[in-house]
Design a protein around this motif. Sequence first.
Motif, short mmCIF file in Angstrom:
data_model
loop_
_atom_site.label_atom_id
_atom_site.label_comp_id
_atom_site.label_asym_id
_atom_site.label_seq_id
_atom_site.Cartn_x
_atom_site.Cartn_y
_atom_site.Cartn_z
N GLN A 1 0.87 -1.18 0.00
CA GLN A 1 0.00 0.00 0.00
C GLN A 1 0.91 1.22 0.00
O GLN A 1 1.36 1.68 1.04
CB GLN A 1 -0.91 -0.01 1.23
N TRP B 1 2.85 -1.58 3.77
CA TRP B 1 2.01 -2.74 3.55
C TRP B 1 0.78 -2.64 4.44
O TRP B 1 0.83 -2.06 5.52
CB TRP B 1 2.76 -4.03 3.88
N SER C 1 -1.99 -4.40 10.06
CA SER C 1 -1.77 -3.15 9.31
C SER C 1 -1.03 -2.13 10.16
O SER C 1 -0.16 -1.40 9.67
CB SER C 1 -3.11 -2.58 8.84
N GLY D 1 0.76 0.20 7.42
CA GLY D 1 -0.16 0.47 6.31
C GLY D 1 -1.47 1.02 6.78
O GLY D 1 -1.79 1.01 7.97
#
Length: 427
Positions: free
Chosen positions: A219, A223, A422, A427
């Motif tokens: 992303q 990530w 995340s 991310g």
Amino acid sequence: MKGWRGLAVGAAALAVAVAGCGTSSDGGSGNSGEPKTLTVWLMDGSAPTTLTDALNKEFQDAHPGVTVKYEVQKWNGIQEKLTTALTSNNPPDVIELGNTQTAKFAAEETLLDLSGDVSGLNGDQWLSGLEDSLTWDGKQYGMPFYAANRTVIYRTDLFEAAGVTAAPKSRDEWISAIEKLKAANAADPEFQPLYLPGQSWYALLSFIWDEGGDVAKPQGSAWAGALDTPQAKAGLEFYKKLVDTSGTKAPKDADEATPQQMEVFATGKVGMMIGLPWELAGAVKANPELKEKTSAFPIPSKTSGKTAPVFLGGSNLAIPAGSKNADLAKEYLKLLSSKKYQDMLAEGGAVPGTSTDTAKLATTPLGKALAESAPNGKVTPTTPSWAAVESGQNPLKDMLTAYLTGAKPLDQASADANTALSKTLGG
């Protein structure tokens, strides 16, 4: 990461760290004949002495005046030791790294960019899953060394007695084999058709990947978790089905190391385990009778006749950015990547990282299972942040325990884990 060195040493999984600090000579690179020292750090158990003795002799014979200072390092403390060595004025010239460590050092710009040297290092033969672990910001920072992956290790005598005439080639056939084992051993309350701990997240990866999912996706520059996708949830659902069907007595809040699953398998009360080669070696050492009663097959895919993708644990080889003998180091890696030495790795029970020829590996049932599944292998997200996932409060483990125990339904367990993942990955 957890790496491995196989049946040749029967060692445990790789941990982290190195002992002893080697130094490079100040003689520059190249091969002009003046005395030079090439310092090579390989990890304990990674390569048999027959290989390294022959490799170092051949290299020195081909490079008059060059001495290979070969140092075997311990995994305990490697990350901290390498961090110090790679930022010093005299780093070693060739180093071995766990494949989940490589991105960290590449991002810190302490490894030499080898993007222009891939073809000379037999790049067309690299195991693709390990190649991914060498890539950072679109560049290559080393070459694959070796790998191992999980297979389904099973008791041939118990399969035969239960009427299972062939190794399963699909998930459905695997479930069927479990049910036959359960029926054939119903009189033994201690028997487990498949020993499967609740937090065996490396095995879970195979099912998520087999469904077309992943644990995380890039992303931007970071990530983000992908555990809440339909594909990842389908992988989780199969994991639960496997646990519920398996008759396992393994804890749902621990992984394969608590207790060591090879010790459980060695009791003789288990039909199968999803394990690594050194775990089979450990079980056989504890119970020699198993030597002639065990075999292995690749983790099956949901698609009949295919193998599920597997996590490739293993090592990479890299050249520190500060090496004063970079050209010599590249020639050393080139020699090590040749078929001669890759075959020697395979003969020792490892999946060779820079050779697609696995004939030397596939001479045993276990080696054959490794050879069949390794080409379909993958690694965890290539980001320096991944180390914090494995060493910290692993969201995948928490998710599995919550879902398997009923503490959380599938949607909540996967969503909570995805948020935590995340956050750790940035991310």
